[in-house]
Design a protein around this motif. Sequence first.
Motif, PDB file in Angstrom:
ATOM      1  N   ARG A 113       0.829  -1.201   0.000  1.00 54.33           N
ATOM      2  CA  ARG A 113       0.000   0.000   0.000  1.00 54.33           C
ATOM      3  C   ARG A 113       0.866   1.255   0.000  1.00 54.33           C
ATOM      4  O   ARG A 113       0.534   2.247  -0.667  1.00 54.33           O
ATOM      5  N   SER A 114       1.971   1.219   0.730  1.00 53.55           N
ATOM      6  CA  SER A 114       2.860   2.378   0.770  1.00 53.55           C
ATOM      7  C   SER A 114       3.469   2.646  -0.605  1.00 53.55           C
ATOM      8  O   SER A 114       3.541   3.803  -1.056  1.00 53.55           O
ATOM      9  N   TRP A 117       0.837   4.126  -2.857  1.00 51.31           N
ATOM     10  CA  TRP A 117       0.534   5.518  -2.507  1.00 51.31           C
ATOM     11  C   TRP A 117       1.629   6.456  -3.011  1.00 51.31           C
ATOM     12  O   TRP A 117       1.332   7.520  -3.575  1.00 51.31           O
ATOM     13  N   ASP A 121       1.251   9.352  -5.580  1.00 47.24           N
ATOM     14  CA  ASP A 121       1.613  10.706  -5.173  1.00 47.24           C
ATOM     15  C   ASP A 121       2.586  11.341  -6.165  1.00 47.24           C
ATOM     16  O   ASP A 121       2.473  12.537  -6.487  1.00 47.24           O
ATOM     17  N   ARG A 156      -4.994   9.071  -5.670  1.00 50.33           N
ATOM     18  CA  ARG A 156      -4.093   8.888  -4.538  1.00 50.33           C
ATOM     19  C   ARG A 156      -4.862   8.784  -3.227  1.00 50.33           C
ATOM     20  O   ARG A 156      -4.565   7.933  -2.380  1.00 50.33           O
ATOM     21  N   ILE A 159      -6.400   5.495  -2.095  1.00 44.18           N
ATOM     22  CA  ILE A 159      -5.506   4.588  -1.366  1.00 44.18           C
ATOM     23  C   ILE A 159      -5.423   5.015   0.091  1.00 44.18           C
ATOM     24  O   ILE A 159      -5.646   4.230   1.004  1.00 44.18           O
ATOM     25  N   SER A 160      -5.123   6.297   0.318  1.00 41.37           N
ATOM     26  CA  SER A 160      -5.046   6.858   1.662  1.00 41.37           C
ATOM     27  C   SER A 160      -4.858   8.360   1.522  1.00 41.37           C
ATOM     28  O   SER A 160      -4.237   8.833   0.568  1.00 41.37           O
TER      29      SER A 160
END
Length: 306
Positions: A113-114, A117, A121, A156, A159-160
């Motif tokens: 996930r990071s 993201w 981004d 973006r 996702i978070s």
Amino acid sequence: MTSAFLSALGGRIAERWLAALALPGLLFLAACTTAMVLGHEHWYDVERLGAWLDTLAASPASRSAGTITLVATGVLAGAAVAGAAAQALGAGVELLWCAEPHGPVLRYLADRRSRRWHEADAVFRTALVAAGRARIEGADGADRLTDIAERRHAERDRISSAPPRHPFGMGDRLAAPAQRLWRARRLDLAAAWPYLWLLAADGTRAELQAARTRLSASARLCAWGVGYLVLALWWWPATLAGGVAVASGVWRGRAAAEAFAELTEALADLHVRDVAASLGVECEGVGDRALGERLTRLLRKETEAS
């Protein structure tokens, strides 16, 4: 008056038990029975199921009141056991949604996930720079590039809204209020939460409790979905019910987590100065960060002293 109150309370408990455990449990037992009678080979044969029910109704044991009572009791007990198992599994699903990245699987999911993201981004920032340059230069496609940048921003944020730290999005969303309050006010939400809760109005508490209840119900729906997916090993149409239940539970869980996080942050923003005043902390003319630091030091000290 006491007996009336106890009767009303018992009625509410029975109603909640019937809605949360018994009815879904009875439906699951009915699906299990169907799977046992039909199986994969005769999955569509409704007449076969009807014939099995007719045979069961024509048996001599079905005319015995004692047998009927025992069967009914066993069915209700089985439904309650199935409901209790779904409730326990739902609690596990809820913990999984909010889990920290411990262990190889959860760390892999959090890292994935990071990476997603940060890639999104980077794409958003590239689009934003392009849109800004086009506006400065007065280019004809500035509006189109701005729309592209807005879409990249939305992608973006799906996702978070911030760099993810948890394996699942709901964990990040529920942790976001504490992180934002710490960055903006230097307020430790975990330490301040009992005081905020005590100062909250009844309506605010009811809204928070309702959002929390919806989150637990969503996790329990996912647990029922898992049960139906397991049942699909014997009767494949259960896959449809299981898939719909899991997808619906995840969707509802995201909405409940979003609502709970927003209400939590709003409660802190509205009542942080009330907490300070109640504890005798001077807040007139004090900035948010300075006040948050004072409250955090005070509340942590009280926690440690206790």
